[in-house]
Design a protein around this motif. Structure first.
Motif, short mmCIF file in Angstrom:
data_model
loop_
_atom_site.label_atom_id
_atom_site.label_comp_id
_atom_site.label_asym_id
_atom_site.label_seq_id
_atom_site.Cartn_x
_atom_site.Cartn_y
_atom_site.Cartn_z
N ASN A 1 0.57 -1.11 -0.01
CA ASN A 1 -0.54 0.00 0.31
C ASN A 1 0.46 1.40 0.16
N GLY A 2 2.00 0.98 -0.28
CA GLY A 2 2.91 2.14 -0.01
C GLY A 2 4.02 3.00 0.53
N TYR A 3 3.39 1.58 1.95
CA TYR A 3 4.42 2.08 3.29
C TYR A 3 5.39 1.64 3.77
N ASP A 4 6.39 2.42 4.22
CA ASP A 4 7.96 1.90 4.84
C ASP A 4 7.34 1.49 5.94
N ASP A 5 7.97 0.60 6.57
CA ASP A 5 7.28 0.09 8.86
C ASP A 5 9.35 0.48 8.90
N LEU A 6 9.75 1.54 10.01
CA LEU A 6 10.60 2.51 10.19
C LEU A 6 10.54 2.39 12.22
N PRO A 7 11.59 0.78 11.97
CA PRO A 7 11.28 0.60 12.87
C PRO A 7 12.03 1.77 14.79
N GLU A 8 12.79 2.23 14.20
CA GLU A 8 13.59 3.76 14.91
C GLU A 8 13.10 4.47 14.06
N MET A 9 12.11 5.44 14.34
CA MET A 9 11.98 7.03 13.26
C MET A 9 11.09 7.85 14.84
N MET A 10 11.91 8.82 13.78
CA MET A 10 10.62 10.37 14.44
C MET A 10 11.14 10.56 16.06
N ASP A 11 12.54 11.24 15.65
CA ASP A 11 13.25 11.54 17.77
C ASP A 11 12.04 12.63 18.24
N LEU A 12 10.83 12.68 18.14
CA LEU A 12 9.83 13.46 19.48
C LEU A 12 9.21 12.71 20.21
N GLU A 13 8.93 13.99 21.35
CA GLU A 13 8.90 13.00 22.49
C GLU A 13 7.80 12.24 22.65
N THR A 14 6.25 13.06 22.30
CA THR A 14 4.57 12.73 21.53
C THR A 14 4.75 11.98 20.64
N HIS A 15 3.96 10.57 19.81
CA HIS A 15 4.03 9.86 19.34
C HIS A 15 2.20 9.81 19.92
#
Length: 195
Positions: A48-62
């Motif tokens: 469906n056009g997505y990458d599974d990124l196990p360690e991404m987005m260096d912000l405190e709240t997801h």
């Protein structure tokens, strides 16, 4: 003879129908840990056009918002700590429709997705649920990363996205930067028990 056969068939039918789980018996309902993870896994795939990124987005709240179109209760939360963090997160699950919430301070496995039981949060079909994972006590920006599913072409996630009884509405990332809305889908599945 016909009466005897009819009685036997009637008895078998009664036994068969009375022993089926119709999800209305509170004594046999269990917390289904895959209730949210399966739609996330099915929708946000490479196909469906997505990458599974196990360690991404260096912000405190997801965080993300969704709608569950079933009556029941949220009963567990799943997450996987990244390789850079062994500490805890504040997990907050808020039913924005009823203004009720549950929260817990939890640490998860670094090796695999791990579910933890939480105080149940009631959900009526159509309620809007916000799920937040916030790190605290960290000293390095690299410790704030987490697993997300991101569009391969780097465009925003085209919310809303629906599978079955779950409709994903939006996501956001903030704290020590941001906000960065709809950048990707955080992988923070919930367990759900259908009433």
């Amino acid at each position: 003879m016909k009466t005897k056969i009819f009685a036997i068939l009637l008895s078998i039918s009664f036994f068969t129908f009375s022993s089926c789980d119709d999800d209305n018996d509170p004594l046999n309902n269990v917390c289904n840990d895959s209730y949210i993870s399966t739609p996330i896994t099915n929708l946000f795939t490479t196909a469906n056009g997505y990458d599974d990124l196990p360690e991404m987005m260096d912000l405190e709240t997801h965080e993300y918002r969704m709608k569950i179109n079933a009556n029941g209760e949220i009963c567990s939360v799943g997450y996987q700590n990244p390789s850079t963090w062994t500490g805890s997160y504040l997990i907050v699950i808020n039913n924005e429709t009823t203004n009720q919430q549950t929260s817990a301070t939890l640490s998860f496995s670094q090796a695999q997705l791990e579910y933890k039981s939480i105080s149940p949060l009631a959900v009526n079909s159509g309620d809007i649920i916000k799920v937040q994972r916030t790190i605290f006590g960290n000293t390095l920006l690299s410790e704030t990363i987490g697993r997300i599913l991101r569009k391969s072409d780097y465009t925003a996630v085209p919310y809303p996205i629906t599978e079955g009884n779950v409709e994903f509405l939006s996501s956001d990332f903030y704290g020590a930067g941001g906000p960065v809305p709809n950048f990707g889908q955080p992988y923070i599945p919930l367990g759900f028990k259908v009433n």
